[in-house]
Write an enzyme that holds these catalytic residues in place. Structure first.
Site, PDB file in Angstrom:
ATOM      1  N   TYR A 247      44.640  31.979  34.982  1.00 58.56           N
ATOM      2  CA  TYR A 247      43.745  30.939  34.985  1.00 58.56           C
ATOM      3  C   TYR A 247      43.950  30.187  36.181  1.00 58.56           C
ATOM      4  O   TYR A 247      44.734  29.625  36.564  1.00 58.56           O
ATOM      5  CB  TYR A 247      44.430  29.965  33.714  1.00 58.56           C
ATOM      6  CG  TYR A 247      44.307  30.366  32.187  1.00 58.56           C
ATOM      7  CD1 TYR A 247      43.016  30.485  31.759  1.00 58.56           C
ATOM      8  CD2 TYR A 247      45.085  30.615  31.264  1.00 58.56           C
ATOM      9  CE1 TYR A 247      42.932  30.788  30.252  1.00 58.56           C
ATOM     10  CE2 TYR A 247      45.013  30.908  30.024  1.00 58.56           C
ATOM     11  CZ  TYR A 247      44.031  31.191  29.608  1.00 58.56           C
ATOM     12  OH  TYR A 247      43.780  31.200  28.116  1.00 58.56           O
ATOM     13  N   ASP A 275      35.849  32.920  30.632  1.00 55.49           N
ATOM     14  CA  ASP A 275      35.433  32.432  29.598  1.00 55.49           C
ATOM     15  C   ASP A 275      36.071  31.093  28.937  1.00 55.49           C
ATOM     16  O   ASP A 275      35.600  30.699  27.603  1.00 55.49           O
ATOM     17  CB  ASP A 275      35.185  33.613  28.376  1.00 55.49           C
ATOM     18  CG  ASP A 275      36.798  33.893  27.695  1.00 55.49           C
ATOM     19  OD1 ASP A 275      37.696  33.610  28.486  1.00 55.49           O
ATOM     20  OD2 ASP A 275      36.875  34.369  26.650  1.00 55.49           O
ATOM     21  N   HIS A 368      37.835  35.607  24.078  1.00 55.86           N
ATOM     22  CA  HIS A 368      39.240  34.909  23.798  1.00 55.86           C
ATOM     23  C   HIS A 368      39.509  34.991  22.346  1.00 55.86           C
ATOM     24  O   HIS A 368      40.076  34.061  21.714  1.00 55.86           O
ATOM     25  CB  HIS A 368      39.055  33.522  24.166  1.00 55.86           C
ATOM     26  CG  HIS A 368      39.915  32.915  25.263  1.00 55.86           C
ATOM     27  ND1 HIS A 368      40.006  33.270  26.592  1.00 55.86           N
ATOM     28  CD2 HIS A 368      41.352  32.408  24.908  1.00 55.86           C
ATOM     29  CE1 HIS A 368      40.999  32.634  27.081  1.00 55.86           C
ATOM     30  NE2 HIS A 368      41.728  32.273  26.190  1.00 55.86           N
TER      31      HIS A 368
END
Length: 498
Positions: A247, A275, A368
């Site tokens: 991330y 995403d 996700h």
């Protein structure tokens, strides 16, 4: 410098809120100044004031967290083990913990015969917060459910009279051999489900010969997960890779340092999550308060509750940089030279083509697990969209898919549509409910189902799969195609962006 030995008699004298010592892993800590700011409250520390808190601490935290969090002045010395008495070493009495209750409710591992059994066992035995965190998805959970349902609408077309006595389910991922086309997709906060968290997942993946993808928000530092991974010795000398899921941090220096650390420690690829520029609204997770002693050592963030609720995903993801763009692929390459970069979270054919031109080494079709944007497309349908709209992508990139995989037939269908391998997230957490052996049993079940499907369809190795083994008529109408994209006629500029 050698630390002084401290007797149990001396430690027990420091057992009040104004003078609070405790022992973790044989080290004596003075936590008096830290106690008022402890995220889990001072009361939990007082339960172990003047005592050994190792067991309670290790249920929630990485072993390295207290060493790196508390200043050196708080490290008083080492416990003199020769002074330990039976009464001192007995932990404070307490009612049955949620974990203990979970063990009572958990059915025997050998009674579980499919992936769905693991999910039911997790629902019964996980703590309410752990179950909400693992099972929840964005808003109405439509995408989470459609991920699984879309596989059911794709029909197999078995071929007969083939010699299928011996089948080979091995494949490779980014040049690394794997014993089956399954990898562990990144999941956060593994310690909520097992004391060893991602370390135990690493041991299981290594023993199974399949890759593990470690989350930025893992419960353990990457180096400790790698240590556990390397503890498992295999008869073959083939390398089982560990990947790192990134991330992007709002503070790019932190991401830069993180990339340096994980690549030096052995990460074989960087999976950039694309995403989730922000965290989705996961209502089941919001409704249950977070344990404010939960922390992620890789980000330094600790759980807390606020007026929106207690969703760990939202709270622990507050560091994510929403300004990440295509040019950042080049930035990652500069920070991690020579390491493959894969985009995790591609959801359209248009972005798959952009990823190809942007120089990515692979793409992971993912939403996700339905946890980011509800009503986004089921990932197997995105894979079908690539087949219809941009089949050239498969010649230039490795394509993977996760989301909704719960049967060997699901894996087979994804491979027929061009996926090199499939990722599983929640399933590994449900297997982790039983530790390393649980994950092994979970994957063995899927492998057995995959081999059965291969034999039934006349396939003996994965290089023989192709779209002709499927009938996709029930979902074809959901897939836009090239120049006939339904939005192209609405605005002339739209077509150029597809």
């Amino acid at each position: 410098m050698q630390q002084r030995l401290i007797s149990v008699e001396e430690i027990t004298k420091h057992s009040s809120v104004d003078d609070l010592w405790l022992v973790v892993d044989g080290t004596v800590y003075d936590v008096t100044a830290f106690a008022p700011n402890h995220p889990g409250g001072v009361n939990i520390l007082l339960q172990y004031a003047g005592r050994d808190a190792t067991k309670a601490y290790s249920e929630v935290h990485s072993s390295s967290l207290i060493k790196t969090t508390l200043p050196s002045a708080c490290h008083v010395g080492r416990l003199d083990t020769n002074t330990i008495t039976e009464s001192w070493s007995t932990p404070p009495s307490k009612s049955t913990s949620p974990q203990d209750k979970g063990e009572i409710l958990k059915p025997p591992l050998d009674s579980l015969i499919c992936a769905h059994d693991f999910e039911l066992a997790a629902e019964k035995s996980f703590t309410p917060k752990a179950w909400a965190f693992a099972s929840s998805a964005a808003t109405d959970c439509y995408t989470r459910d459609r991920n699984r349902e879309a596989y059911r609408d794709i029909i197999l077309r078995p071929r007969i009279l083939r010699n299928v006595k011996d089948v080979d389910r091995s494949t490779s991922m980014l040049g690394f051999k794997m014993k089956s086309p399954i990898f562990c997709s990144a999941t956060s906060m593994g310690k909520m489900f097992h004391p060893q968290g991602e370390r135990e997942i690493g041991r299981a993946c290594k023993s199974l010969g399949i890759p593990q993808m470690v989350s930025t928000s893992a419960s353990y530092p990457f180096s400790e997960i790698m240590d556990a991974h390397e503890q498992v010795e295999l008869a073959s000398h083939e390398e089982t890779p560990v990947f790192f899921q990134l991330y992007m941090n709002k503070d790019r220096k932190k991401s830069e340092e993180q990339l340096k650390q994980v690549t030096e420690r052995g990460a074989k690829a960087i999976f950039l999550t694309v995403d989730a520029p922000v965290t989705g609204k996961r209502e089941a997770d919001e409704r249950i308060k977070a344990d404010e002693s939960v922390a992620s050592p890789m980000t330094g963030l600790q759980a807390k509750n606020d007026k929106k609720g207690g969703a760990l995903g939202r709270i622990m993801g507050s560091f994510i940089d929403p300004t990440t763009v295509w040019d950042d692929i080049k930035w990652i390459r500069r920070c991690a030279p020579g390491v493959p970069v894969v985009l995790k979270g591609v959801q359209t054919a248009a972005d798959a083509v952009k990823a190809m031109h942007a120089g990515a080494d692979g793409i992971l079709l993912s939403n996700h697990g339905g946890r980011s944007l509800d009503t986004s497309p089921a990932t197997i349908l995105v894979l079908l969209e690539l087949q219809k709209c941009c089949p050239q992508v498969f010649d230039h990139l490795e394509v993977y898919v996760d989301g909704g995989v719960s049967r060997g037939t699901d894996i087979f269908k994804a491979l027929c549509l061009g996926a090199k391998a499939v990722g599983i997230g929640r399933g590994f957490l449900y297997g982790l409910n039983y530790g390393k052996e649980g994950i092994q049993h979970y994957i063995d079940i899927l492998n057995d189902e995959l081999e059965t499907t291969m034999r039934m369809c006349g396939v003996t190795s994965l290089d023989q799969v192709h779209p002709g083994l499927l009938h996709t008529g029930a979902v074809d109408h959901l897939i836009p195609s090239g120049e006939d994209h339904p939005y192209a006629r609405w605005h002339p500029k739209v077509k150029s962006r597809l």
